[in-house]
Design a protein around this motif. Structure first.
Motif, mmCIF file in Angstrom:
data_model
loop_
_atom_site.group_PDB
_atom_site.id
_atom_site.type_symbol
_atom_site.label_atom_id
_atom_site.label_comp_id
_atom_site.label_asym_id
_atom_site.label_seq_id
_atom_site.Cartn_x
_atom_site.Cartn_y
_atom_site.Cartn_z
ATOM 1 N N GLU A 221 18.719 -30.957 7.218
ATOM 2 C CA GLU A 221 19.327 -31.686 8.323
ATOM 3 C C GLU A 221 20.602 -30.949 8.740
ATOM 4 O OE1 GLU A 221 22.061 -35.515 8.609
ATOM 5 O OE2 GLU A 221 20.009 -36.036 8.048
ATOM 6 N N ASN A 222 20.600 -30.448 9.991
ATOM 7 C CA ASN A 222 21.783 -29.771 10.531
ATOM 8 C C ASN A 222 22.296 -28.702 9.564
ATOM 9 O OD1 ASN A 222 23.917 -29.164 12.258
ATOM 10 N ND2 ASN A 222 25.260 -30.687 11.331
ATOM 11 N N ALA A 223 21.403 -27.841 9.120
ATOM 12 C CA ALA A 223 21.771 -26.788 8.182
ATOM 13 C C ALA A 223 21.013 -25.516 8.546
ATOM 14 C CB ALA A 223 21.456 -27.212 6.754
ATOM 15 N N SER A 224 21.507 -24.375 8.074
ATOM 16 C CA SER A 224 20.902 -23.085 8.429
ATOM 17 C C SER A 224 20.710 -22.211 7.198
ATOM 18 C CB SER A 224 21.784 -22.366 9.462
ATOM 19 O OG SER A 224 21.933 -23.141 10.621
ATOM 20 N N PRO A 225 19.977 -22.672 6.208
ATOM 21 C CA PRO A 225 19.726 -21.845 5.031
ATOM 22 C C PRO A 225 18.620 -20.819 5.289
ATOM 23 C CG PRO A 225 18.565 -23.898 4.800
ATOM 24 C CD PRO A 225 19.330 -23.989 6.099
ATOM 25 N N THR A 226 18.475 -19.930 4.333
ATOM 26 C CA THR A 226 17.300 -19.069 4.248
ATOM 27 C C THR A 226 16.424 -19.612 3.128
ATOM 28 O OG1 THR A 226 18.508 -17.139 5.040
ATOM 29 C CG2 THR A 226 16.464 -16.736 3.817
ATOM 30 N N VAL A 227 15.172 -19.920 3.457
ATOM 31 C CA VAL A 227 14.260 -20.592 2.536
ATOM 32 C C VAL A 227 13.060 -19.667 2.341
ATOM 33 C CG1 VAL A 227 12.917 -22.682 2.136
ATOM 34 C CG2 VAL A 227 15.056 -22.811 3.427
ATOM 35 N N THR A 228 12.938 -19.087 1.173
ATOM 36 C CA THR A 228 11.946 -18.034 1.012
ATOM 37 C C THR A 228 11.277 -18.076 -0.360
ATOM 38 O OG1 THR A 228 11.624 -15.622 1.086
ATOM 39 C CG2 THR A 228 13.745 -16.395 0.284
ATOM 40 N N ASN A 229 9.975 -17.830 -0.357
ATOM 41 C CA ASN A 229 9.186 -17.677 -1.589
ATOM 42 C C ASN A 229 9.196 -18.918 -2.475
ATOM 43 O OD1 ASN A 229 8.188 -14.879 -1.367
ATOM 44 N ND2 ASN A 229 10.360 -14.356 -1.428
ATOM 45 N N ASN A 230 9.207 -20.096 -1.863
ATOM 46 C CA ASN A 230 9.112 -21.337 -2.606
ATOM 47 C C ASN A 230 7.680 -21.871 -2.585
ATOM 48 O OD1 ASN A 230 12.166 -21.939 -3.006
ATOM 49 N ND2 ASN A 230 11.966 -21.438 -0.833
ATOM 50 N N HIS A 231 7.342 -22.695 -3.584
ATOM 51 C CA HIS A 231 6.070 -23.416 -3.623
ATOM 52 C C HIS A 231 6.370 -24.897 -3.456
ATOM 53 C CE1 HIS A 231 3.654 -20.183 -6.060
ATOM 54 N NE2 HIS A 231 4.245 -19.692 -4.997
ATOM 55 N N CYS A 232 5.804 -25.492 -2.410
ATOM 56 C CA CYS A 232 6.056 -26.911 -2.126
ATOM 57 C C CYS A 232 4.708 -27.611 -1.961
ATOM 58 C CB CYS A 232 6.886 -27.058 -0.855
ATOM 59 S SG CYS A 232 8.520 -26.294 -0.978
ATOM 60 N N TYR A 233 4.409 -28.550 -2.836
ATOM 61 C CA TYR A 233 3.089 -29.168 -2.786
ATOM 62 C C TYR A 233 3.144 -30.625 -3.235
ATOM 63 C CZ TYR A 233 2.908 -28.131 -7.839
ATOM 64 O OH TYR A 233 3.170 -28.054 -9.178
ATOM 65 N N GLU A 244 17.058 -32.855 12.686
ATOM 66 C CA GLU A 244 18.439 -33.153 13.049
ATOM 67 C C GLU A 244 19.270 -31.891 13.309
ATOM 68 O OE1 GLU A 244 18.575 -36.279 13.430
ATOM 69 O OE2 GLU A 244 16.903 -36.866 12.146
ATOM 70 N N GLY A 245 18.728 -30.975 14.121
ATOM 71 C CA GLY A 245 19.488 -29.788 14.493
ATOM 72 C C GLY A 245 19.505 -28.679 13.461
ATOM 73 N N ALA A 246 18.655 -28.743 12.458
ATOM 74 C CA ALA A 246 18.601 -27.675 11.459
ATOM 75 C C ALA A 246 17.967 -26.419 12.050
ATOM 76 C CB ALA A 246 17.810 -28.137 10.237
ATOM 77 N N GLY A 264 7.141 -29.244 8.487
ATOM 78 C CA GLY A 264 7.290 -30.142 9.626
ATOM 79 C C GLY A 264 8.659 -30.017 10.258
ATOM 80 N N THR A 265 8.709 -30.007 11.602
ATOM 81 C CA THR A 265 9.979 -29.953 12.332
ATOM 82 C C THR A 265 10.033 -31.116 13.307
ATOM 83 O OG1 THR A 265 9.155 -28.543 14.119
ATOM 84 C CG2 THR A 265 9.975 -27.454 12.164
ATOM 85 N N ARG A 266 11.234 -31.692 13.491
ATOM 86 C CA ARG A 266 11.375 -32.837 14.392
ATOM 87 C C ARG A 266 12.839 -33.032 14.766
ATOM 88 N NH1 ARG A 266 13.462 -37.166 11.538
ATOM 89 N NH2 ARG A 266 13.133 -37.214 9.276
ATOM 90 N N SER A 267 13.059 -34.062 15.597
ATOM 91 C CA SER A 267 14.393 -34.625 15.858
ATOM 92 C C SER A 267 15.284 -33.743 16.715
ATOM 93 C CB SER A 267 15.116 -34.948 14.543
ATOM 94 O OG SER A 267 14.342 -35.790 13.736
ATOM 95 N N GLY A 268 14.831 -33.434 17.930
ATOM 96 C CA GLY A 268 15.744 -32.909 18.915
ATOM 97 C C GLY A 268 15.603 -31.434 19.217
ATOM 98 N N ALA A 269 16.000 -31.073 20.454
ATOM 99 C CA ALA A 269 15.884 -29.696 20.915
ATOM 100 C C ALA A 269 16.800 -28.741 20.168
ATOM 101 C CB ALA A 269 16.178 -29.632 22.419
#
Length: 547
Positions: A221-233, A244-246, A264-269
């Motif tokens: 939410e309203n953040a700009s990390p680098t997200v790489t090589n993760n497993h999410c299940y 929210e502007g992330a 998933g992405t949502r919540s605003g331009a």
């Protein structure tokens, strides 16, 4: 003189740094200190605290520059490092105060299990898992809560930890000064996100495993990390959720078997992530989904075997979708609905169960579709329902077997097609009930079918409106079949058809079929099959080739 002073100062500072480093201590728990917090309180910057295996019933606050590490090597356990599995921080459920671990600037947390911070509600988890999160509150991931590990406005390292069964997010990263490195952690069964990045933070989140969390595996939410090589299940909502502007960069992750989207992405331009080179598969909704005006760039991902679309856009989303491979999804390879505004470039959509690229009915959706390969999907290559205005340019659209049309344009849709190559069989290359302008396309059938189901290059249904110019049409029963439609067909080249090039009947308005070139080996072939119309066949060129 000034340069000499500067050199002396540099040497002095270097010696001071070396002296500080040389006096760094190693503190042992429990042999030197009975509790972890007591060791932290005694430590100074650059010290390392080594914690022996066991269960520690405390919540701790690290100090600047201190490393907290479990005793042992990096040998694997059942799900993570053995030393992380056997060195446990238990937060005491309701009784404790603060995060399980509060990180400090330049501190390190390495190799612990953090659990039981707040209350994990198993019944709530089961309920919302069963309903795919549809009954969850639409809460911001950054709502107040007490995480397992808290990294607020600090740069630190959180590595090799197991974070589970906490009453809020497992690891929470918050604040514009937060730039931690969150690596090789396992986060599961937390009553928030596994890892939450919020409020302007800029973390590196890499090589983590996040599963069965209440919201996303990794949430933004309203953040700009680098997200790489993760497993999410197997998370209740998305594997990776962005809102929210992330504006994170989400790269080279594997997101699978999540109850909703893989990503998933949502919540605003203002939500403008870059989502690239991920594998999203076997999710219960889309592989990658975007909605609520979000504007992601989605490129070079592989989305397959999802229960809905490989990539889906809806609710005024403005996604740019480039170079993805979408295959074997239960719905469309790439699907758009509810007034989305999308750009699709150089994607490969194949072997999906409905459309390669699909547009569900809406009020006012727009799309530009350029240079895509769409082949061997179960129903249509491209299906466009009412409410859409779509440009199809330089795409390759094909299906080798099956009866549906390759392109289907429903009533209420407006489509411009230019420079596309359409190949296959079925009832039609393009079947039109709405508005179509087709210029400079190649529409090739597999073989002329003189009887049985229709076999038309372009099939215009009643009330359709067509402008068809300068197309090359080959190996269909008729180049154009139209009844009670409005038709302008000029400068097309038609060959290898059965008896009639333009099979038209009861056309509306002022039909125009002129300057077309018709090539056939049948001396009895006709240019136009409706003698009662106002069309003048002599305004076209008929070439009879030798058998």
């Amino acid at each position: 003189m000034l340069n000499i002073l500067r050199r002396h100062m540099t040497v002095a500072l270097t010696l001071l740094a070396l002296a500080q480093h040389s006096f760094a201590d190693q503190l042992l728990v429990p042999s030197d200190y009975p509790t972890i917090q007591a060791a932290i309180d005694a430590a100074k910057a650059n010290d390392t605290i080594m914690v022996a295996g066991g269960i520690y019933h405390e919540r701790i606050k690290l100090k600047r520059g201190v490393t907290l590490k479990s005793v042992g090597d990096d040998s694997p356990g059942k799900s993570s490092l053995h030393r992380a599995e056997t060195t446990i921080l238990d937060g005491g459920g309701k009784t404790g105060q603060g995060a399980g671990v509060t990180m400090a600037d330049h501190s390190t947390l390495d190799g612990f299990t953090v659990r039981n911070v707040g209350v994990f509600d198993e019944s709530a988890w089961q309920k919302h898992h069963a309903t795919q999160g549809n009954e969850q509150d639409h809460q911001h991931i950054g709502q107040p809560g007490t995480p397992g590990i808290d990294a607020t406005n600090v740069s630190c390292r959180v590595i090799n930890n197991i974070v589970h069964h906490n009453g809020y997010s497992g690891i929470a990263i918050s604040g514009p000064q937060a730039a931690p490195r969150i690596t090789k952690n396992t986060c599961f069964k937390n009553l928030g996100a596994g890892i939450a990045s919020m409020n302007g933070s800029r973390a590196l989140i890499s090589e983590n495993t996040c599963f069965q969390n209440f919201y996303a595996g990794i949430g933004h939410e309203n953040a700009s990390p680098t997200v790489t090589n993760n497993h999410c299940y197997e998370n209740i909502r998305a594997g990776i959720g962005i809102s929210e502007g992330a504006c994170p960069v989400v790269r080279s992750n594997r997101c699978y078997r999540n109850r909703r989207a893989g990503i998933g992405t949502r919540s605003g331009a203002a939500t403008k992530p870059i989502i690239e080179d991920n594998d999203c598969y076997e999710n219960d909704m889309a592989g990658i989904g975007t909605e609520e005006h979000a504007a992601p760039i989605i490129r070079n991902n592989r989305c397959y075997k999802n229960l809905l679309a490989g990539i889906g856009s809806q609710d005024h989303a403005t996604a740019t979708i480039i170079g993805n491979e979408c295959s074997q999804n239960q719905k469309a390879g790439i699907g758009q609905q509810s007034d989305a505004h999308t750009t699709l470039i150089n994607n490969h959509c194949h072997d999906n169960q409905t459309a390669g690229i699909g547009f569900e009915a809406c009020e006012n959706g727009t799309a530009t579709v350029i240079g895509n390969r769409v082949n061997n999907n179960q129903l249509v290559a491209v299906g466009i329902h009412s409410g859409w205005n779509v440009r199809l340019v330089n795409n390759q659209l094909s299906r080798e077997t099956g009866l549906p049309p390759i392109v289907m344009i429903f009533a209420g849709a407006s489509v411009q097609m230019s420079g596309n190559t359409i190949r296959g069989g079925g009832v039609a290359g393009i079947r039109v009930a709405g508005n179509l302008q087709a210029d400079n396309n190649v529409i090739n059938g597999i073989a002329v079918r003189p009887g049985g189901p229709p076999n038309f290059a372009i099939w215009a249904l009643p009330d359709a409106k067509l402008i068809v110019r300068n197309n090359q049409i080959q190996r269909w029963r008729h180049g154009l079949y139209a009844e009670q439609a409005t038709v302008t067909a000029t400068e097309n080249q038609i060959s290898e058809f059965h008896n009639v090039a333009f099979a038209v009947k009861s056309l509306r308005g002022n039909p125009t079929i002129t300057n077309n070139v018709i090539t056939t080996k049948n001396p009895d072939a006709k240019i136009v099959g409706d003698a009662s119309s106002d069309i003048h066949p002599e305004h076209n060129q008929l070439i009879i080739e030798s058998p």
